[in-house]
Design an enzyme around this catalytic site. Structure first.
Site, PDB file in Angstrom:
ATOM      1  N   ASN A 138     100.913   9.168  16.045  1.00  0.00           N
ATOM      2  CA  ASN A 138      99.991  10.086  15.354  1.00  0.00           C
ATOM      3  C   ASN A 138     100.472  10.512  13.971  1.00  0.00           C
ATOM      4  O   ASN A 138      99.979  11.486  13.407  1.00  0.00           O
ATOM      5  CB  ASN A 138      99.716  11.316  16.228  1.00  0.00           C
ATOM      6  N   ASP A 183     106.491   8.991  20.396  1.00  0.00           N
ATOM      7  CA  ASP A 183     105.800   9.741  21.457  1.00  0.00           C
ATOM      8  C   ASP A 183     105.380   8.807  22.595  1.00  0.00           C
ATOM      9  O   ASP A 183     105.558   7.582  22.499  1.00  0.00           O
ATOM     10  CB  ASP A 183     104.593  10.495  20.871  1.00  0.00           C
ATOM     11  N   GLU A 191     125.400   8.782  35.070  1.00  0.00           N
ATOM     12  CA  GLU A 191     126.217   8.670  33.861  1.00  0.00           C
ATOM     13  C   GLU A 191     127.573   9.266  34.209  1.00  0.00           C
ATOM     14  O   GLU A 191     127.764  10.476  34.194  1.00  0.00           O
ATOM     15  CB  GLU A 191     125.580   9.423  32.691  1.00  0.00           C
ATOM     16  N   ASP A 198     105.866   6.118  16.848  1.00  0.00           N
ATOM     17  CA  ASP A 198     105.049   7.298  16.571  1.00  0.00           C
ATOM     18  C   ASP A 198     103.585   6.867  16.543  1.00  0.00           C
ATOM     19  O   ASP A 198     103.232   5.933  15.824  1.00  0.00           O
ATOM     20  CB  ASP A 198     105.484   7.881  15.221  1.00  0.00           C
ATOM     21  N   ASP A 230     103.147  11.929  12.812  1.00  0.00           N
ATOM     22  CA  ASP A 230     103.977  13.114  12.538  1.00  0.00           C
ATOM     23  C   ASP A 230     105.458  12.752  12.369  1.00  0.00           C
ATOM     24  O   ASP A 230     106.307  13.635  12.197  1.00  0.00           O
ATOM     25  CB  ASP A 230     103.798  14.187  13.627  1.00  0.00           C
ATOM     26  N   ASP A 272     122.142  12.371  34.055  1.00  0.00           N
ATOM     27  CA  ASP A 272     122.992  12.789  32.947  1.00  0.00           C
ATOM     28  C   ASP A 272     124.266  13.473  33.466  1.00  0.00           C
ATOM     29  O   ASP A 272     124.189  14.379  34.301  1.00  0.00           O
ATOM     30  CB  ASP A 272     122.183  13.773  32.090  1.00  0.00           C
TER      31      ASP A 272
HETATM   32  O1  TEU Z   1     126.112  12.348  27.306  1.00  0.00           O
HETATM   33  C1  TEU Z   1     127.347  12.667  27.824  1.00  0.00           C
HETATM   34  C2  TEU Z   1     128.506  12.596  26.910  1.00  0.00           C
HETATM   35  O2  TEU Z   1     129.418  13.351  27.094  1.00  0.00           O
HETATM   36  C3  TEU Z   1     128.664  11.730  25.746  1.00  0.00           C
HETATM   37  O3  TEU Z   1     127.994  10.571  25.678  1.00  0.00           O
HETATM   38  C4  TEU Z   1     128.511  12.606  24.539  1.00  0.00           C
HETATM   39  O4  TEU Z   1     127.181  12.742  24.199  1.00  0.00           O
HETATM   40  C5  TEU Z   1     129.290  12.058  23.355  1.00  0.00           C
HETATM   41  O5  TEU Z   1     130.564  11.784  23.744  1.00  0.00           O
HETATM   42  C6  TEU Z   1     129.313  13.088  22.254  1.00  0.00           C
HETATM   43  O6  TEU Z   1     129.503  12.463  21.039  1.00  0.00           O
HETATM   44  C7  TEU Z   1     124.948  12.831  27.902  1.00  0.00           C
HETATM   45  C8  TEU Z   1     123.755  12.330  27.113  1.00  0.00           C
HETATM   46  O7  TEU Z   1     123.706  10.939  27.190  1.00  0.00           O
HETATM   47  C9  TEU Z   1     123.859  12.843  25.718  1.00  0.00           C
HETATM   48  O8  TEU Z   1     122.846  12.334  24.889  1.00  0.00           O
HETATM   49  C10 TEU Z   1     123.786  14.341  25.792  1.00  0.00           C
HETATM   50  O9  TEU Z   1     124.012  14.879  24.518  1.00  0.00           O
HETATM   51  C11 TEU Z   1     124.811  14.926  26.763  1.00  0.00           C
HETATM   52  O10 TEU Z   1     124.895  14.222  27.978  1.00  0.00           O
HETATM   53  C12 TEU Z   1     124.420  16.324  27.127  1.00  0.00           C
HETATM   54  O11 TEU Z   1     123.256  16.314  27.897  1.00  0.00           O
HETATM   55 CA    CA Z   2     104.237  11.386  17.103  1.00  0.00          CA
END
Ligand code: TEU
Ligand code: CA
Length: 592
Positions: free
Chosen positions: A55, A61, A290, A53, A57, A236
């Site tokens: 600033n 960031d 992912e 952080d 808060d 993701d």
């Molecule tokens: O994560 C995908 C996912 O299904 C898991 O890692 C999930 O977050 C976990 O099993 C739940 O406890 C990705 C991202 O890395 C995660 O941070 C997000 O929440 C999710 O997608 C949705 O965008």
């Molecule tokens: Ca901050």
């Protein structure tokens, strides 16, 4: 006739020339692999909310990250993966994006982003960003319009279905899909009396990738960031973008592991190849998907370089065993189980594929708490051993912030200690309904909660670990920061941080760790992981004692450990010998 034949021969010759120009000549390959910067990289993941952080808060960031670029450079990592930094109402800490072309207000401005990127490039590092396009925030303009009426031009940007009606007249969702964050994956929306699909939180509606306009919008925002100079994306939940045809109910069997059905839908290949053709192939970029719901055997269908889709994926088999329940603080996994996963990767991924190695991220417990021994006596050696493994197995290594310090899980006590929507929703769904007791819930949750990885970085021993000058970090700092912090470790020649720097430096001039073949020497040994990485005449031997006991270990196959390059214990090296006396959690690297 003659002329015709020689013309045909000439054309054939041209065609074969074109073919060799495309395919790499053997002398352009390294041990059969096409060399690429991202195969040689060491990636470091930053969760911006928790890094620094600037600033006061209480929220990390972008200027905070810029302050620590010298730290990252001295660690030796060369690619930074930034978790989402986009405008977001933070239902899921930025994985719910409201505007893909704007920086989250709490994280700073676009000028701050540009400064960060320039600082990274100046230090010869690269930046990849998080592409979250399975879903958006419900506050994204597309969704605001989509939900406004059935005839809005954006209606088809999301997945809407009428509900079902039970015999007694109650309204029911269109099918039985569960959400990853508890409850149904469908949310009824009053204005148009239909349900929208959300695999994750109610505030994360899934985009409809079947709509070509959605794909064009995604490709355009990707170009926006690539043109700014980012070097690629972590994608993701990318295998979820193509939905099962017709969205039928899951069978009871499928409900045990919904990801297997949700992932790798019928159009995934088509969407990724289009993305590659229209966007990725025009830049010198890297992509890592992912790959939730994807088996090791399915990996080549996403990453084989002849397919022109993604460069690498994250497979979660190894991470998953660290989360499995069982007696004891580290759960129920065994070393032969872990080795079998890496051995399967080695068998199933060939020279056209590329792998990743990681055991932690922002969704999982701390590396040393899940896979090592985070007690005072063994935290440091076991954290060093795990970094050794991650940086010497086959594949691009991904390190998560704070693991280079050996940061540990947080001592969570009550619901108020958590921030994660996954925990809050699960508590409502399971404890408040009486399915399980609070004690059972908290015992499991404390061990595997995502918030373990999200507590602030421990920079020094000043209040709040130097993470913020304010008094209210968004998530509490781990109380062990006076002992575990970057400033103290930078001064200590035996710290996890100092060791990790040396290890990354060793890897940087050891091509066998990048392009070398992998061989597990002793798959069934319950406590010792022993393997080689071989590139031409060069062989490195890695030995790791995954136990809190001292173990005498004789190498199999009449092998001798030759010349020691690195150990996580200060003792005098044991060289030119088949029998090693391994300390608890000792790891050694030898040159053979
Ligand atoms: O994560 C995908 C996912 O299904 C898991 O890692 C999930 O977050 C976990 O099993 C739940 O406890 C990705 C991202 O890395 C995660 O941070 C997000 O929440 C999710 O997608 C949705 O965008
Ligand atoms: Ca901050």
């Amino acid at each position: 006739m003659r002329l015709k034949a020689s013309l045909a021969a000439f054309l054939l010759c041209l065609a074969s020339l074109a073919a060799t120009a495309q395919d790499k000549r053997p002398d352009q390959l390294v041990n059969g692999y096409e060399p690429k910067w991202w195969k040689e990289a060491v990636v470091y993941q930053i969760y911006p909310r928790s890094f620094q952080d600037s600033n006061g808060d209480g929220i990390g960031d972008l200027p905070g990250i810029t302050q620590h670029l010298d730290y990252l450079q001295s660690l030796g990592v060369n690619v930074i993966w930034l978790s989402p930094h986009f405008d977001s109402p933070n239902a899921d800490n930025g994985y719910d994006i409201r505007d893909y072309r704007k920086v989250m207000t709490e994280f700073g401005t676009m000028a701050d982003f540009d400064t960060l990127l320039a600082g990274i490039k100046q230090r010869h590092m690269r930046l990849i960003i998080d592409l979250v396009v399975n879903h958006t925030s419900d506050e994204h303009q597309w969704f605001v319009m989509s939900r406004s009426s059935k005839t809005n031009p954006y209606r088809d940007f999301y997945i809407w279905r009428p509900g079902k009606v039970a015999p007694d007249g109650t309204r029911l969702p269109p099918n039985n899909y569960p959400s990853y964050f508890s409850g149904s994956a469908w949310q009824y929306d009053a204005p148009t009396k239909e349900y929208y699909l959300h695999y994750f939180a109610v505030k994360q509606p899934d985009l409809n990738w079947a709509n070509p306009r959605v794909r064009e919008e995604v490709f355009s925002l990707m170009r926006f960031w690539l043109d700014k100079g980012v070097s690629g994306f972590r994608m993701d939940v990318i295998p979820l973008i193509s939905k099962p045809t017709g969205l039928p109910d899951l069978t009871p069997e499928q409900l045990k592991n919904p990801s297997a059905t949700f992932a790798n839908g019928p159009q995934l290949t088509e969407y990724l190849q289009q993305m590659n053709r229209e966007v990725l192939s025009h830049y010198d970029d890297m992509t890592v998907g992912e790959a939730i719901g994807t088996t090791v055997a399915q990996t080549p269908s996403l990453v084989d370089d002849r397919r022109h889709e993604l460069n690498m994926i994250f497979n979660f088999d190894a991470v998953r065993i660290g989360r499995a329940g069982g007696e004891g603080p580290r759960g129920a996994w065994t070393l032969p189980q872990l080795k079998a996963i890496y051995d399967a990767h080695a068998t199933l991924l060939g020279k056209h594929d590329w792998d990743t190695v990681f055991l932690s991220n922002h969704d999982n417990p701390r590396l040393v708490s899940a896979f090592g021994d985070d007690s005072a006596a063994f935290r440091a050696p076991s954290a060093k051993l795990l970094e050794t493994m991650i940086l010497t197995l086959r594949g691009t290594p991904f390190l998560y912030q704070g693991d280079e310090l050996g940061m540990t899980n947080y001592p969570f006590k009550s619901l108020a200690d958590y921030n994660d929507i996954a925990v809050k929703n699960a508590y409502k769904a399971r404890v408040e309904t009486g399915q399980i007791t609070p004690d059972v819930f908290f015992a499991a949750t404390a061990r595997i909660s995502r918030d373990n990885a999200r507590t602030p970085m421990q920079w020094d021993n000043s209040p709040e670990a130097g993470f913020t000058s304010g008094t209210h970090p968004w998530l509490a700092v781990n109380p062990n920061y006076p002992q575990i912090n970057a400033a103290a470790e930078a001064r200590d020649p035996d710290s996890v941080l100092t060791y990790t720097r040396r290890l990354i430096a060793l890897r940087a001039h050891t091509p066998a760790f990048v392009y070398g073949d992998y061989q597990d020497l002793d798959p069934w040994h319950p406590h010792v992981f022993a393997y080689t990485r071989t590139l031409g005449p060069d062989t490195c031997l890695v030995i790791e004692n995954f136990s809190s006991e001292t173990i005498p270990y004789t190498l199999p196959n009449n092998l001798k450990a030759a010349h020691e390059l690195l150990s996580n214990y200060p003792a005098a090296p044991e060289e030119n010998t088949p029998t090693l006396h391994l300390q608890p959690w000792e790891s050694r690297i030898y040159k053979q």
